[in-house]
Design a protein around this motif. Structure first.
Motif, PDB file in Angstrom:
ATOM      1  N   SER A 225       0.809  -1.222   0.000  1.00  0.00           N
ATOM      2  CA  SER A 225       0.000   0.000   0.000  1.00  0.00           C
ATOM      3  C   SER A 225       0.841   1.271   0.000  1.00  0.00           C
ATOM      4  N   GLU A 226       2.059   1.190  -0.525  1.00  0.00           N
ATOM      5  CA  GLU A 226       2.937   2.356  -0.517  1.00  0.00           C
ATOM      6  C   GLU A 226       2.363   3.546  -1.281  1.00  0.00           C
ATOM      7  N   LYS A 227       1.432   3.286  -2.219  1.00  0.00           N
ATOM      8  CA  LYS A 227       0.842   4.366  -3.001  1.00  0.00           C
ATOM      9  C   LYS A 227      -0.580   4.698  -2.544  1.00  0.00           C
ATOM     10  N   ASP A 624      -5.719   7.396  -0.365  1.00  0.00           N
ATOM     11  CA  ASP A 624      -6.481   7.309  -1.612  1.00  0.00           C
ATOM     12  C   ASP A 624      -7.867   6.772  -1.268  1.00  0.00           C
ATOM     13  N   THR A 625      -8.845   7.674  -1.186  1.00  0.00           N
ATOM     14  CA  THR A 625     -10.188   7.285  -0.743  1.00  0.00           C
ATOM     15  C   THR A 625     -10.950   6.482  -1.790  1.00  0.00           C
ATOM     16  N   TRP A 626     -10.429   6.403  -3.010  1.00  0.00           N
ATOM     17  CA  TRP A 626     -11.077   5.596  -4.030  1.00  0.00           C
ATOM     18  C   TRP A 626     -10.795   4.106  -3.837  1.00  0.00           C
ATOM     19  N   ILE A 627      -9.752   3.799  -3.086  1.00  0.00           N
ATOM     20  CA  ILE A 627      -9.410   2.404  -2.810  1.00  0.00           C
ATOM     21  C   ILE A 627     -10.073   1.986  -1.508  1.00  0.00           C
ATOM     22  N   THR A 628     -11.007   1.041  -1.576  1.00  0.00           N
ATOM     23  CA  THR A 628     -11.731   0.597  -0.394  1.00  0.00           C
ATOM     24  C   THR A 628     -10.969  -0.511   0.323  1.00  0.00           C
ATOM     25  N   PHE A 630     -12.030  -3.466   0.730  1.00  0.00           N
ATOM     26  CA  PHE A 630     -12.180  -4.687  -0.052  1.00  0.00           C
ATOM     27  C   PHE A 630     -11.223  -4.702  -1.245  1.00  0.00           C
ATOM     28  N   ASP A 631     -10.959  -3.526  -1.810  1.00  0.00           N
ATOM     29  CA  ASP A 631      -9.937  -3.438  -2.863  1.00  0.00           C
ATOM     30  C   ASP A 631      -8.574  -3.847  -2.313  1.00  0.00           C
ATOM     31  N   GLU A 632      -8.293  -3.380  -1.089  1.00  0.00           N
ATOM     32  CA  GLU A 632      -7.026  -3.709  -0.452  1.00  0.00           C
ATOM     33  C   GLU A 632      -6.917  -5.212  -0.171  1.00  0.00           C
ATOM     34  N   LEU A 633      -8.012  -5.805   0.305  1.00  0.00           N
ATOM     35  CA  LEU A 633      -8.014  -7.253   0.550  1.00  0.00           C
ATOM     36  C   LEU A 633      -7.753  -8.018  -0.744  1.00  0.00           C
ATOM     37  N   TYR A 634      -8.441  -7.615  -1.804  1.00  0.00           N
ATOM     38  CA  TYR A 634      -8.271  -8.274  -3.093  1.00  0.00           C
ATOM     39  C   TYR A 634      -6.835  -8.133  -3.597  1.00  0.00           C
ATOM     40  N   LEU A 635      -6.267  -6.909  -3.451  1.00  0.00           N
ATOM     41  CA  LEU A 635      -4.891  -6.662  -3.869  1.00  0.00           C
ATOM     42  C   LEU A 635      -3.928  -7.596  -3.145  1.00  0.00           C
ATOM     43  N   ASN A 636      -4.115  -7.760  -1.832  1.00  0.00           N
ATOM     44  CA  ASN A 636      -3.206  -8.602  -1.065  1.00  0.00           C
ATOM     45  C   ASN A 636      -3.363 -10.079  -1.401  1.00  0.00           C
ATOM     46  N   VAL A 637      -4.591 -10.512  -1.647  1.00  0.00           N
ATOM     47  CA  VAL A 637      -4.802 -11.903  -2.058  1.00  0.00           C
ATOM     48  C   VAL A 637      -4.102 -12.170  -3.391  1.00  0.00           C
ATOM     49  N   VAL A 638      -4.253 -11.236  -4.333  1.00  0.00           N
ATOM     50  CA  VAL A 638      -3.629 -11.393  -5.651  1.00  0.00           C
ATOM     51  C   VAL A 638      -2.116 -11.387  -5.541  1.00  0.00           C
TER      52      VAL A 638
END
Length: 658
Positions: A225-227, A624-628, A630-638
């Motif tokens: 999540s550096e960005k 970045d308020t556009w990233i929820t 659940f987006d973060e969870l999905y990113l980490n799973v991927v």
């Protein structure tokens, strides 16, 4: 006061009113007084935790509503005022000389037209550090047999320093060249105000600049999540403490701070009976009748640990120290503490109890879903009418006050992460079981086997919550699911937070030896007798990337080519040599990455200053308020899935090679 719209004010007041009505209902009608003693105790703890959680929210809202608009800070030194002499102290315990060197080097580049005296305070009395100080022509204050940790080292150095202003830096906090320009003018202005109206002006005790870190913290790095999110400490440093300062009661956070020397003396020097001498000294200076300010813009950057064990040891020391210091200051009963300052200190104290509260919130829904133990005696519809409006409106209000840096959801994730390891030290410290030994946190440690062993609470709690969600909802239909939705909501909410904790505790491989910074420095590339004008894109201790200023200047380099370039640090030319490691095609000129070769000491000093003189703009300052979530969870799973695939692909090939 800072202007706030009427709609926001109404929302703030309504959130407080509804949550107070809910708490009154909780206390009067929902406690199972006839339950078994253990259940009743837990039920009372839950109510107390809710009251304290809401109280800390009210304190923050109160300061938002009453925030004072301070006069703008001077942008430069006041020409008509005398520039006071400044003693700048770099405090070191057992840090590596190479880390300390960056801080000393940067201190020598601080722009100050007055008298600046730089000293290194070394309680290890190490010859290597003395030689380093001599090489940079700064003062060295060695000390042996120090039994009072960081405070003892500083107090020993203060006996030998006498300038009216005193600045302090930790060994790894690298100052910017503008540090004094952003702080000393506030003292100059205060001196003038005191001379013009001493009865209505408080003397300025210290100016705390915002803490800043040039590497991604454990949340940013391990969650990829550096960005996306700022450093976890930014919310306090660049928001809450600035708010404290608007009420003249900013907190001292240990480094990159300028003091009025008289204020330190009037407060009795740096406290020695605590692990957080910074927090306690700042409070004592305010109690002694001085004001304090905090800036929202950093003027120094340091490193933050990214391994689980190091982070927990650091936070445990902070937690124990603040709780101990609050006991020393008698924050609830001390008549010398004013109303607003008392609120600030109470908020600090209760913050460290938030991890105990988080553990209670984790276990409350588990007791009912797994064992049928009811710690809240309430009808579903009554609960919905009393709890839900106040809860969600209060969370909206809190997000509204801090969404630029961190929203409430991220706050809960961070609390959950720290909770298993901080709740017990806070309890023990509150009962008088003190931690006496000061331990400097190693910032360069990487994730190891011992860190993975530290992650067992998250795995256990995650599995228990997963089982509870399935067990509680299995076989339910229609109204049964509706009636149980509150318990399911808390179970799923905790499960999501624990999922993030699992990802954080898994760690992440560190490949870079040094951090990259976004820097725009001009220079020339030497191609035989020809010179091509270039501009850097980013820079680190080990290398840099650059591109030609125009397509016509495109140098046509290839990976492996040896290059020579000249960069400019101000007006100083730096002669650099290196090897091209990568060529990145772009729509304009290609970007070339080079690994720099060894430099002479003078060139390296300027190069280091070019790297570290300013914030790391590659890391975000706002969420970045556009990233929820659940987006973060999905990113980490991927991302974790890709890493696992890469490991599995490598295994067969490595076996065949044997």
């Amino acid at each position: 006061m800072v202007e706030m719209s009427k709609k926001r004010k109404v929302a703030y007041f309504l959130a407080i009113l509804l949550s107070i009505l809910y708490l009154l209902w909780r206390v009067c009608f929902t406690i199972p007084w006839h339950a078994k003693p253990a259940v009743l105790i837990f039920a009372l703890l839950l109510v107390i935790c809710e009251i304290i959680s809401n109280s800390t929210a009210y304190i923050l809202i109160y300061f938002r509503l009453t925030e004072k608009k301070l006069p703008p800070a001077p942008v430069s030194y006041l020409p008509a005022a005398t520039l006071p002499a400044v003693d700048l102290l770099i405090v070191t315990h057992n840090e590596e000389p190479e880390l300390l060197r960056k801080t000393i080097n940067a201190a020598t580049f601080i722009e100050y037209p007055g008298q600046l005296n730089i000293f290194v305070a070394d309680d290890g009395d190490r010859p290597a550090v003395a030689e380093l100080a001599a090489a940079y022509q700064v003062g060295y204050i060695g000390m042996q047999d120090n039994h009072q940790a960081k405070s003892g080292n500083i107090n020993h150095a203060l006996l030998q320093l006498h300038a009216p202003l005193f600045a302090i830096f930790d060994a790894d906090m690298i100052p910017y060249s503008t540090f004094l320009q952003a702080t000393v003018p506030l003292f100059q202005q205060n001196f003038q105000d005191l001379a013009a109206d001493p009865d209505q002006t408080l003397p300025l005790g210290f100016v705390q600049t915002a803490q800043s870190f040039y590497n991604a913290d454990i949340f940013q790095f391990n969650l990829f999540s550096e960005k996306i999110v700022p450093n976890e400490q930014d919310f306090f440093s660049r928001d809450v403490n600035v708010l404290n300062g608007s009420n003249n009661h900013a907190l001292f956070t240990g480094s990159n701070t300028v003091f009025l020397r008289q204020a330190i003396d009037d407060a009795g020097g740096f406290p020695t009976d605590t692990l957080t001498e910074d927090f306690e000294l700042g409070a004592k200076i305010n109690i002694a009748g001085y004001s304090s300010r905090s800036t929202d813009k950093p003027q120094a950057s340091g490193t933050t640990p990214i391994n689980l064990r190091g982070v927990m040891k650091q936070r445990t020391r902070w937690a124990r120290g603040v709780v101990h210091s609050c006991r020393n200051l008698h924050i609830f009963l001390n008549p010398k503490i004013g109303f607003e300052m008392r609120l600030i200190l109470m908020n600090c104290y209760f913050y460290w109890w938030s991890f105990f509260r988080r553990m209670v919130y984790l276990f409350a829904p588990l007791l009912f879903s797994l064992f049928g133990i009811m710690v809240v005696k309430a009808n579903f519809w009554t609960l919905m009418l009393t709890w839900m409006p106040g809860y969600f409106l209060l969370h909206y209000v809190l997000s509204d006050t801090s969404d630029k840096i961190r929203d409430e959801r991220w706050g809960e994730i961070q609390e959950t992460f720290f909770a298993p390891y901080l709740f017990l030290p806070v309890i023990l410290e509150s009962l008088g079981f003190h931690e006496r030994k000061f331990k400097v946190t190693k910032k360069t440690s990487r994730t190891s086997l011992r860190d993975y062993l530290f992650s067992w609470p998250y795995y256990l709690l995650w599995l228990v919550h997963l089982f509870a969600i399935i067990k509680f909802n299995y076989g339910k239909y229609g109204s049964e699911i509706l009636v149980g939705s509150v318990i399911t909501f808390w179970l799923i909410s905790n499960f999501i937070n624990l999922s993030f904790c699992l990802f954080i505790s898994m760690g992440r491989q560190v490949y870079r030896k040094s951090e990259r910074f976004k820097r725009r420095a001009s220079g020339q590339l030497h191609l035989g007798p020809a010179l091509k004008v270039i501009l850097t894109h980013d820079i680190s201790e080990g290398g840099l990337s650059f591109a030609a200023v125009s397509d016509a200047d495109e140098p046509h380099l290839h990976a492996g080519d040896a290059v020579r370039l000249t960069l400019y640090h101000g007006r100083t030319p730096l002669d650099l040599r290196g090897t091209v490691t990568r060529v990145q095609p772009t729509d304009q000129a290609p970007i070339y990455s080079i690994k720099t070769a060894k430099m002479d000491r003078t060139t390296e000093n300027h190069y280091l200053q070019l790297v570290y003189d300013g914030e790391n703009e590659l890391l975000p300052a706002e969420q970045d308020t556009w990233i929820t979530v659940f987006d973060e969870l999905y990113l980490n799973v991927v991302m974790r899935g890709r890493k696992l695939q890469q490991r599995l692909r490598r295994r067969p090939s490595s076996k065949r090679s044997h």
